[in-house]
Design a protein around this motif. Structure first.
Motif, PDB file in Angstrom:
ATOM      1  N   ASP A  83       0.868  -1.181   0.000  1.00  0.00           N
ATOM      2  CA  ASP A  83       0.000   0.000   0.000  1.00  0.00           C
ATOM      3  C   ASP A  83       0.904   1.230   0.000  1.00  0.00           C
ATOM      4  O   ASP A  83       1.313   1.731   1.047  1.00  0.00           O
ATOM      5  N   PHE A  84       1.218   1.701  -1.204  1.00  0.00           N
ATOM      6  CA  PHE A  84       2.183   2.794  -1.323  1.00  0.00           C
ATOM      7  C   PHE A  84       1.653   4.118  -0.791  1.00  0.00           C
ATOM      8  O   PHE A  84       2.423   4.955  -0.325  1.00  0.00           O
ATOM      9  N   ALA A  85       0.320   4.303  -0.881  1.00  0.00           N
ATOM     10  CA  ALA A  85      -0.255   5.554  -0.359  1.00  0.00           C
ATOM     11  C   ALA A  85       0.010   5.611   1.139  1.00  0.00           C
ATOM     12  O   ALA A  85       0.455   6.635   1.678  1.00  0.00           O
ATOM     13  N   ALA A  86      -0.241   4.482   1.829  1.00  0.00           N
ATOM     14  CA  ALA A  86      -0.016   4.434   3.286  1.00  0.00           C
ATOM     15  C   ALA A  86       1.470   4.590   3.601  1.00  0.00           C
ATOM     16  O   ALA A  86       1.846   5.293   4.549  1.00  0.00           O
ATOM     17  N   ALA A  87       2.331   3.962   2.809  1.00  0.00           N
ATOM     18  CA  ALA A  87       3.778   4.050   3.070  1.00  0.00           C
ATOM     19  C   ALA A  87       4.239   5.499   2.963  1.00  0.00           C
ATOM     20  O   ALA A  87       4.987   5.998   3.812  1.00  0.00           O
ATOM     21  N   TYR A  88       3.756   6.182   1.927  1.00  0.00           N
ATOM     22  CA  TYR A  88       4.163   7.584   1.740  1.00  0.00           C
ATOM     23  C   TYR A  88       3.653   8.443   2.896  1.00  0.00           C
ATOM     24  O   TYR A  88       4.404   9.216   3.501  1.00  0.00           O
ATOM     25  N   GLU A  89       2.388   8.242   3.232  1.00  0.00           N
ATOM     26  CA  GLU A  89       1.766   9.040   4.294  1.00  0.00           C
ATOM     27  C   GLU A  89       2.464   8.820   5.645  1.00  0.00           C
ATOM     28  O   GLU A  89       2.670   9.754   6.412  1.00  0.00           O
ATOM     29  N   LEU A  90       2.852   7.581   5.920  1.00  0.00           N
ATOM     30  CA  LEU A  90       3.411   7.261   7.240  1.00  0.00           C
ATOM     31  C   LEU A  90       4.948   7.336   7.265  1.00  0.00           C
ATOM     32  O   LEU A  90       5.574   7.003   8.266  1.00  0.00           O
ATOM     33  N   GLY A  91       5.534   7.754   6.145  1.00  0.00           N
ATOM     34  CA  GLY A  91       6.986   7.999   6.128  1.00  0.00           C
ATOM     35  C   GLY A  91       7.833   6.735   6.050  1.00  0.00           C
ATOM     36  O   GLY A  91       8.941   6.699   6.585  1.00  0.00           O
ATOM     37  N   VAL A 322      18.325   4.777  -5.850  1.00  0.00           N
ATOM     38  CA  VAL A 322      17.974   4.553  -7.260  1.00  0.00           C
ATOM     39  C   VAL A 322      16.831   3.552  -7.414  1.00  0.00           C
ATOM     40  O   VAL A 322      16.147   3.547  -8.426  1.00  0.00           O
ATOM     41  N   ASN A 323      16.628   2.733  -6.405  1.00  0.00           N
ATOM     42  CA  ASN A 323      15.578   1.706  -6.516  1.00  0.00           C
ATOM     43  C   ASN A 323      14.405   1.976  -5.585  1.00  0.00           C
ATOM     44  O   ASN A 323      13.686   1.064  -5.195  1.00  0.00           O
ATOM     45  N   GLU A 324      14.234   3.265  -5.229  1.00  0.00           N
ATOM     46  CA  GLU A 324      13.087   3.612  -4.384  1.00  0.00           C
ATOM     47  C   GLU A 324      11.834   3.624  -5.250  1.00  0.00           C
ATOM     48  O   GLU A 324      11.885   3.891  -6.450  1.00  0.00           O
ATOM     49  N   ILE A 325      10.711   3.322  -4.624  1.00  0.00           N
ATOM     50  CA  ILE A 325       9.457   3.441  -5.361  1.00  0.00           C
ATOM     51  C   ILE A 325       8.442   4.070  -4.427  1.00  0.00           C
ATOM     52  O   ILE A 325       8.344   3.689  -3.274  1.00  0.00           O
ATOM     53  N   CYS A 326       7.765   5.092  -4.911  1.00  0.00           N
ATOM     54  CA  CYS A 326       6.843   5.770  -3.999  1.00  0.00           C
ATOM     55  C   CYS A 326       5.590   6.244  -4.698  1.00  0.00           C
ATOM     56  O   CYS A 326       5.528   6.377  -5.911  1.00  0.00           O
ATOM     57  N   TYR A 327       4.593   6.456  -3.876  1.00  0.00           N
ATOM     58  CA  TYR A 327       3.251   6.841  -4.303  1.00  0.00           C
ATOM     59  C   TYR A 327       3.300   8.142  -5.103  1.00  0.00           C
ATOM     60  O   TYR A 327       2.688   8.270  -6.147  1.00  0.00           O
ATOM     61  N   ARG A 328       4.072   9.100  -4.592  1.00  0.00           N
ATOM     62  CA  ARG A 328       4.108  10.400  -5.246  1.00  0.00           C
ATOM     63  C   ARG A 328       4.772  10.300  -6.628  1.00  0.00           C
ATOM     64  O   ARG A 328       4.364  10.932  -7.575  1.00  0.00           O
ATOM     65  N   CYS A 329       5.803   9.467  -6.716  1.00  0.00           N
ATOM     66  CA  CYS A 329       6.468   9.274  -8.016  1.00  0.00           C
ATOM     67  C   CYS A 329       5.486   8.681  -9.016  1.00  0.00           C
ATOM     68  O   CYS A 329       5.407   9.110 -10.150  1.00  0.00           O
ATOM     69  N   MET A 330       4.728   7.664  -8.543  1.00  0.00           N
ATOM     70  CA  MET A 330       3.819   6.979  -9.465  1.00  0.00           C
ATOM     71  C   MET A 330       2.760   7.937  -9.976  1.00  0.00           C
ATOM     72  O   MET A 330       2.374   7.876 -11.135  1.00  0.00           O
ATOM     73  N   GLY A 331       2.332   8.871  -9.113  1.00  0.00           N
ATOM     74  CA  GLY A 331       1.315   9.838  -9.533  1.00  0.00           C
ATOM     75  C   GLY A 331       1.905  11.007 -10.303  1.00  0.00           C
ATOM     76  O   GLY A 331       1.193  11.849 -10.818  1.00  0.00           O
ATOM     77  N   ALA A 332       3.230  11.082 -10.376  1.00  0.00           N
ATOM     78  CA  ALA A 332       3.852  12.270 -10.961  1.00  0.00           C
ATOM     79  C   ALA A 332       4.640  11.935 -12.220  1.00  0.00           C
ATOM     80  O   ALA A 332       5.636  12.551 -12.520  1.00  0.00           O
ATOM     81  N   GLY A 333       4.190  10.938 -12.915  1.00  0.00           N
ATOM     82  CA  GLY A 333       4.822  10.681 -14.213  1.00  0.00           C
ATOM     83  C   GLY A 333       5.851   9.570 -14.189  1.00  0.00           C
ATOM     84  O   GLY A 333       6.672   9.477 -15.077  1.00  0.00           O
ATOM     85  N   ALA A 334       5.842   8.726 -13.181  1.00  0.00           N
ATOM     86  CA  ALA A 334       6.757   7.582 -13.174  1.00  0.00           C
ATOM     87  C   ALA A 334       5.928   6.303 -13.062  1.00  0.00           C
ATOM     88  O   ALA A 334       6.098   5.514 -12.140  1.00  0.00           O
TER      89      ALA A 334
END
Ligand code: NAI
Length: 351
Positions: A83-91, A322-334
């Motif tokens: 759940d990337f949204a939760a991961a981003y929100e909770l740091g 280099v191998n991070e993956i995050c909610y904001r990236c996915m919503g921002a063109g990645a």
């Protein structure tokens, strides 16, 4: 020394991680999968390492961050289970291993296709019984047949090359086709209509969930051989089962299954209450099921251990991830997990 809580550990993981780690982290290996019930095992750890079948939902992420852990190292490529949204929100920073051996997976896909086509699974069982009859074992020449490849990233491209090596015609479909790949890209419908073999190599996302369903199967040629080494959720399993029973699909080679997390990776032979669709699939002569093992080569295991520990080295040293993956990236063109395409990164990290 930093401590890593390592879940769903198998003997082959321990062997490769211990060799690559060479004493730089204290790795606490747990056989259990990461879940809410397993959270107490995290006490005193600095990082969590999990695998493809863990259900990393909001509750699990809360449990991780409440224990002061800020990094989750996935030792796999796919990330539909987080759940990337939760991961981003909770740091919680999430890193993964985007590629460890596209050859391992593509070669396994071809092994499934070859076995299915030439009935090697049946032939091997027969000869063990001293039954040397050939009746019922007739396959087709793959040479000259058309392979439809859905998803032409790292694994899909290797699979295309293997098919071309056999003299097959390759049709490709990708949501983001690479014009420099030299592949013949066609519409999804045309691929379904013209292919003798269809192999899935795209990720599981909301857009690809049940991409293979009753309607799309109805557009396929009769007797198509279907291979899925990608994710079970790409396929409506009941529709596939129905098509196999009716002969619409000539056979299926499956390394993944929609509800595999409950069954795969363990010996479940003594469990009496089985999954109905899976039981029917494994009992069919024109179906081969392997237990999400396409990645399992020595080279891939070594690469998984190396990249996972390098991801953690970078995290703890404050270096770019280099191998991070995050909610904001996915919503921002990645959308394909390519964080380099994300405009929101600061010093090589998602903020
Ligand atoms: P990749 O990211 O290099 O390639 C994925 C391709 O799918 C990309 O070209 C992308 O544009 C395409 N794609 C994305 N959305 C699509 C859509 N809606 N329709 C069609 N194509 C779409 O990934 P890679 O490394 O080739 O892996 C592919 C998949 O293989 C992974 O997502 C994972 O699910 C699966 N996998 C399975 C393993 C196993 O052991 N069975 C091991 C590793 C990966």
């Amino acid at each position: 020394m930093k401590k890593i809580a390592f879940f769903d550990s198998k003997p082959y993981d321990k062997e490769s991680f211990d060799r690559v780690n060479n004493g730089r982290y204290e790795i606490k290996y747990f056989e259990t999968r990461l879940s809410s019930a397993a959270l107490p095992l995290l006490e005193g750890c600095d990082a969590v390492c999990a695998f493809v079948n863990a259900e990393i939902d909001r509750a699990v992420i809360e449990g991780i961050t409440q224990r002061g852990i800020k990094v989750l190292a996935m030792r796999c490529a796919g990330y539909n289970n987080v759940d990337f949204a939760a991961a981003y929100e909770l740091g919680l920073t999430v890193v993964r291993v985007p590629a460890y051996s596209p050859y391992a997976v593509a070669e396994h896909a071809m092994a499934l296709l070859m076995t299915l086509n030439r009935r090697l699974h049946k032939a091997a069982m027969r000869t063990r019984d001293y039954n040397f009859s050939l009746v019922g074992l007739t396959g087709v020449d793959l040479h000259g047949k058309t392979a439809g490849v859905i998803g032409t990233g790292k694994i899909g491209r290797v699979f295309c090359d293997i098919c071309k090596g056999l003299g097959m015609r390759v049709l490709a479909y990708d949501a983001y086709p690479n014009p420099e790949s030299g592949l013949e890209f066609v519409s999804f419908e045309r691929l379904l209509e013209e292919s003798d073999v269809i192999s899935l190599h795209c990720p599981l996302t909301p857009a690809t969930h049940h991409i293979i369903n009753r309607e799309t199967i109805s557009k396929m040629k009769d007797g198509v051989l279907f291979i899925n080494t990608s994710r079970g959720g790409l396929v409506d399993s009941d529709a596939m089962l129905e098509a196999l029973r009716e002969g619409k699909l000539g056979g299926a080679g499956l390394d993944v299954y929609e509800e595999e997390s409950e069954w795969f990776y363990e010996d479940r032979s003594s469990i009496t209450k089985q999954n109905k669709t899976l039981s029917l699939l494994v009992s069919m002569p024109n179906v081969i099921v392997t237990s999400h093992q396409a990645f399992l080569t020595h080279e891939a295991l070594e690469n998984i251990a190396t990249t996972t520990l390098e991801n953690l080295d970078a995290y703890f040293s404050g270096l770019p991830l280099v191998n991070e993956i995050c909610y904001r990236c996915m919503g921002a063109g990645a959308p394909q997990g390519n964080v380099a395409m994300c405009p929101n990164r600061v010093n090589g990290r998602c903020k």
